[in-house]
Scaffold this active site. Structure first.
Site, mmCIF file in Angstrom:
data_model
loop_
_atom_site.group_PDB
_atom_site.id
_atom_site.type_symbol
_atom_site.label_atom_id
_atom_site.label_comp_id
_atom_site.label_asym_id
_atom_site.label_seq_id
_atom_site.Cartn_x
_atom_site.Cartn_y
_atom_site.Cartn_z
ATOM 1 N N ASP A 1 -26.646 -28.490 28.413
ATOM 2 C CA ASP A 1 -27.356 -29.197 27.360
ATOM 3 C C ASP A 1 -27.576 -28.260 26.168
ATOM 4 O OD1 ASP A 1 -29.809 -27.735 27.819
ATOM 5 O OD2 ASP A 1 -30.304 -29.122 29.426
ATOM 6 N N ALA A 2 -27.966 -28.821 25.051
ATOM 7 C CA ALA A 2 -28.108 -28.040 23.820
ATOM 8 C C ALA A 2 -29.132 -26.921 23.966
ATOM 9 C CB ALA A 2 -28.488 -28.949 22.649
#
Length: 186
Positions: free
Chosen positions: A41-42
């Site tokens: 994920d970011a």
């Protein structure tokens, strides 16, 4: 058929399509036809594998092949033996129960690059570092696991997938290198 090791920086989307307001893999890699074998994920950093070979992508990312993935995690709070035992699982997260994993406390990694922006630090709240190795990878699993035992994640860095590690293939955030697929068979 290339196999690319990429050290994904914080806040970079693990996709090649454009994203409003955030960088994506396309801002770092211009190799045609490759795609990630699994995602981060970011808010997470670290090792991502990319390939143009669909069979290899499946082998690297599908849970049936159980490629171990190791993460180092900075958490808020002091870790105790009971929390480590719960993390090692199985751990009920409500919508699923994790497979057993290997979780241990580690010293703060001196080799780790600084994060930009830095994590929030509170003088009154100590932090601990953990190493967690999973053979599965559900969405935001490590963050959910640490939160479930009372240790919110502050920083999450994947340092290994199967035989590939940032220790044996040192890369700074945003750097990549091609490796031989034969390394996967070792």
């Amino acid at each position: 058929m290339p196999l690319i090791l990429f050290n994904k920086p914080y806040q970079v989307m693990c996709q090649f399509s454009p994203h409003p307001g955030r960088q994506s893999l396309a801002d770092y890699l211009s190799i045609p036809g490759i795609y990630p074998a699994g995602r981060l994920d970011a808010d997470s950093e670290g090792l991502v594998l990319l390939t143009d070979d669909g069979k290899l992508q499946h082998e690297l990312s599908h849970p049936a092949h159980k490629q171990p993935k190791t993460y180092i995690v900075q958490v808020e709070g002091q870790t105790d033996a009971a929390q480590l035992a719960r993390l090692s699982g199985p751990l009920d997260l409500g919508d699923f129960t994790t497979q057993p994993c290997h979780a241990r406390q580690i010293l703060p990694p001196e080799w780790l690059w600084p994060r930009d922006p830095p994590i929030r630090q509170r003088a009154t709240n100590p932090t601990s570092w953990l190493a967690i190795t999973l053979t599965e990878g559900k969405n935001r699993q490590v963050r959910r696991m640490t939160a479930a035992v009372g240790l919110p994640t502050l920083r999450l860095v994947r340092i290994a997938i199967g035989p590939f590690t940032l220790a044996s293939h040192p890369l700074m955030p945003g750097e990549w290198r091609e490796v031989a697929t034969s390394e996967l068979r070792r």
